[in-house]
Design a protein around this motif. Sequence first.
Motif, PDB file in Angstrom:
ATOM      1  N   LEU A  42       1.355  27.040  37.251  1.00 47.77           N
ATOM      2  CA  LEU A  42       0.737  28.309  37.644  1.00 47.77           C
ATOM      3  C   LEU A  42       1.786  29.102  38.402  1.00 47.77           C
ATOM      4  O   LEU A  42       2.317  28.626  39.403  1.00 47.77           O
ATOM      5  N   VAL A  43       2.063  30.307  37.940  1.00 50.11           N
ATOM      6  CA  VAL A  43       2.995  31.188  38.627  1.00 50.11           C
ATOM      7  C   VAL A  43       2.172  32.375  39.112  1.00 50.11           C
ATOM      8  O   VAL A  43       1.764  33.231  38.334  1.00 50.11           O
ATOM      9  N   GLY A 101      -4.060  31.691  43.616  1.00 51.47           N
ATOM     10  CA  GLY A 101      -3.525  30.396  43.210  1.00 51.47           C
ATOM     11  C   GLY A 101      -4.473  29.261  43.550  1.00 51.47           C
ATOM     12  O   GLY A 101      -4.685  28.345  42.749  1.00 51.47           O
ATOM     13  N   MET A 102      -5.070  29.328  44.747  1.00 44.62           N
ATOM     14  CA  MET A 102      -6.038  28.305  45.152  1.00 44.62           C
ATOM     15  C   MET A 102      -7.270  28.344  44.254  1.00 44.62           C
ATOM     16  O   MET A 102      -7.796  27.297  43.855  1.00 44.62           O
ATOM     17  N   MET A 103      -7.737  29.548  43.931  1.00 48.86           N
ATOM     18  CA  MET A 103      -8.901  29.697  43.064  1.00 48.86           C
ATOM     19  C   MET A 103      -8.607  29.114  41.682  1.00 48.86           C
ATOM     20  O   MET A 103      -9.436  28.401  41.106  1.00 48.86           O
ATOM     21  N   ALA A 112       1.166  22.397  38.739  1.00 50.90           N
ATOM     22  CA  ALA A 112       2.353  22.733  39.522  1.00 50.90           C
ATOM     23  C   ALA A 112       2.204  24.207  39.880  1.00 50.90           C
ATOM     24  O   ALA A 112       1.695  24.985  39.080  1.00 50.90           O
ATOM     25  N   GLN A 113       2.602  24.596  41.087  1.00 49.23           N
ATOM     26  CA  GLN A 113       2.417  25.989  41.485  1.00 49.23           C
ATOM     27  C   GLN A 113       3.696  26.594  42.028  1.00 49.23           C
ATOM     28  O   GLN A 113       4.447  25.938  42.754  1.00 49.23           O
ATOM     29  N   ALA A 114       3.931  27.843  41.657  1.00 49.90           N
ATOM     30  CA  ALA A 114       5.071  28.607  42.136  1.00 49.90           C
ATOM     31  C   ALA A 114       4.607  30.014  42.461  1.00 49.90           C
ATOM     32  O   ALA A 114       3.670  30.520  41.837  1.00 49.90           O
ATOM     33  N   THR A 115       5.263  30.637  43.441  1.00 49.71           N
ATOM     34  CA  THR A 115       4.896  32.008  43.822  1.00 49.71           C
ATOM     35  C   THR A 115       5.991  33.022  43.473  1.00 49.71           C
ATOM     36  O   THR A 115       5.769  34.220  43.603  1.00 49.71           O
ATOM     37  N   THR A 116       7.156  32.531  43.032  1.00 47.20           N
ATOM     38  CA  THR A 116       8.262  33.409  42.653  1.00 47.20           C
ATOM     39  C   THR A 116       8.898  32.916  41.359  1.00 47.20           C
ATOM     40  O   THR A 116       8.690  31.759  40.951  1.00 47.20           O
ATOM     41  N   ASN A 117       9.697  33.781  40.741  1.00 47.03           N
ATOM     42  CA  ASN A 117      10.442  33.358  39.550  1.00 47.03           C
ATOM     43  C   ASN A 117      11.347  32.179  39.869  1.00 47.03           C
ATOM     44  O   ASN A 117      11.406  31.217  39.105  1.00 47.03           O
ATOM     45  N   LEU A 160       0.615  29.436  33.101  1.00 44.85           N
ATOM     46  CA  LEU A 160      -0.053  30.729  33.299  1.00 44.85           C
ATOM     47  C   LEU A 160       0.861  31.519  34.226  1.00 44.85           C
ATOM     48  O   LEU A 160       1.110  31.088  35.351  1.00 44.85           O
ATOM     49  N   ILE A 161       1.371  32.646  33.745  1.00 48.84           N
ATOM     50  CA  ILE A 161       2.352  33.428  34.492  1.00 48.84           C
ATOM     51  C   ILE A 161       1.771  34.776  34.881  1.00 48.84           C
ATOM     52  O   ILE A 161       1.439  35.585  34.005  1.00 48.84           O
ATOM     53  N   ASP A 162       1.681  35.021  36.173  1.00 44.20           N
ATOM     54  CA  ASP A 162       1.280  36.344  36.644  1.00 44.20           C
ATOM     55  C   ASP A 162       2.418  37.304  36.323  1.00 44.20           C
ATOM     56  O   ASP A 162       3.581  37.023  36.631  1.00 44.20           O
ATOM     57  N   ILE A 163       2.112  38.411  35.697  1.00 46.26           N
ATOM     58  CA  ILE A 163       3.154  39.375  35.330  1.00 46.26           C
ATOM     59  C   ILE A 163       3.799  39.977  36.581  1.00 46.26           C
ATOM     60  O   ILE A 163       5.010  40.133  36.644  1.00 46.26           O
ATOM     61  N   ASN A 164       2.983  40.299  37.577  1.00 46.60           N
ATOM     62  CA  ASN A 164       3.497  40.936  38.792  1.00 46.60           C
ATOM     63  C   ASN A 164       3.608  39.917  39.916  1.00 46.60           C
ATOM     64  O   ASN A 164       2.616  39.464  40.459  1.00 46.60           O
ATOM     65  N   LEU A 165       4.849  39.587  40.246  1.00 44.76           N
ATOM     66  CA  LEU A 165       5.135  38.631  41.323  1.00 44.76           C
ATOM     67  C   LEU A 165       5.803  39.401  42.456  1.00 44.76           C
ATOM     68  O   LEU A 165       7.035  39.459  42.532  1.00 44.76           O
TER      69      LEU A 165
END
Length: 116
Positions: free
Chosen positions: A9-10, A17-19, A33-38, A54-59
């Motif tokens: 999950l990005v 992310g928690m949800m 696995a979780q990431a908040t940045t590229n 699953l990649i959030d487009i806007n980070l």
Amino acid sequence: MAEASRILLVEDDVLIGMMLADMFDALGLPEPAQATTNDEALAIIAAESIGGALIDINLGDEKGWPVADALAARDIPFAFTSGGGDMIPPAHAHRRLVTKPFRLTDIEAAIAEFGA
């Protein structure tokens, strides 16, 4: 190596992310696995066996395109997530887009496409 590949999950919003992690639990899936940045996501991709993402487009101030490119280069399936209004580059235009607010059925359908 883990028995099964995890989903990555990005997502830069910690609460979202928690949800999403809770949705994985509700679906009986392993903790993602979780990431908040590229940079964090690229490090995970290099270190772990990832079964999809699953990649959030806007980070924050950046877009998730480097992660998408890295996954595509490794032939790892992924879908984008977005609050809406984003243009996906032509190279990834065929990827699923899951829009916020997320519904459990949408997340389940995206992950099912990964074959995970």
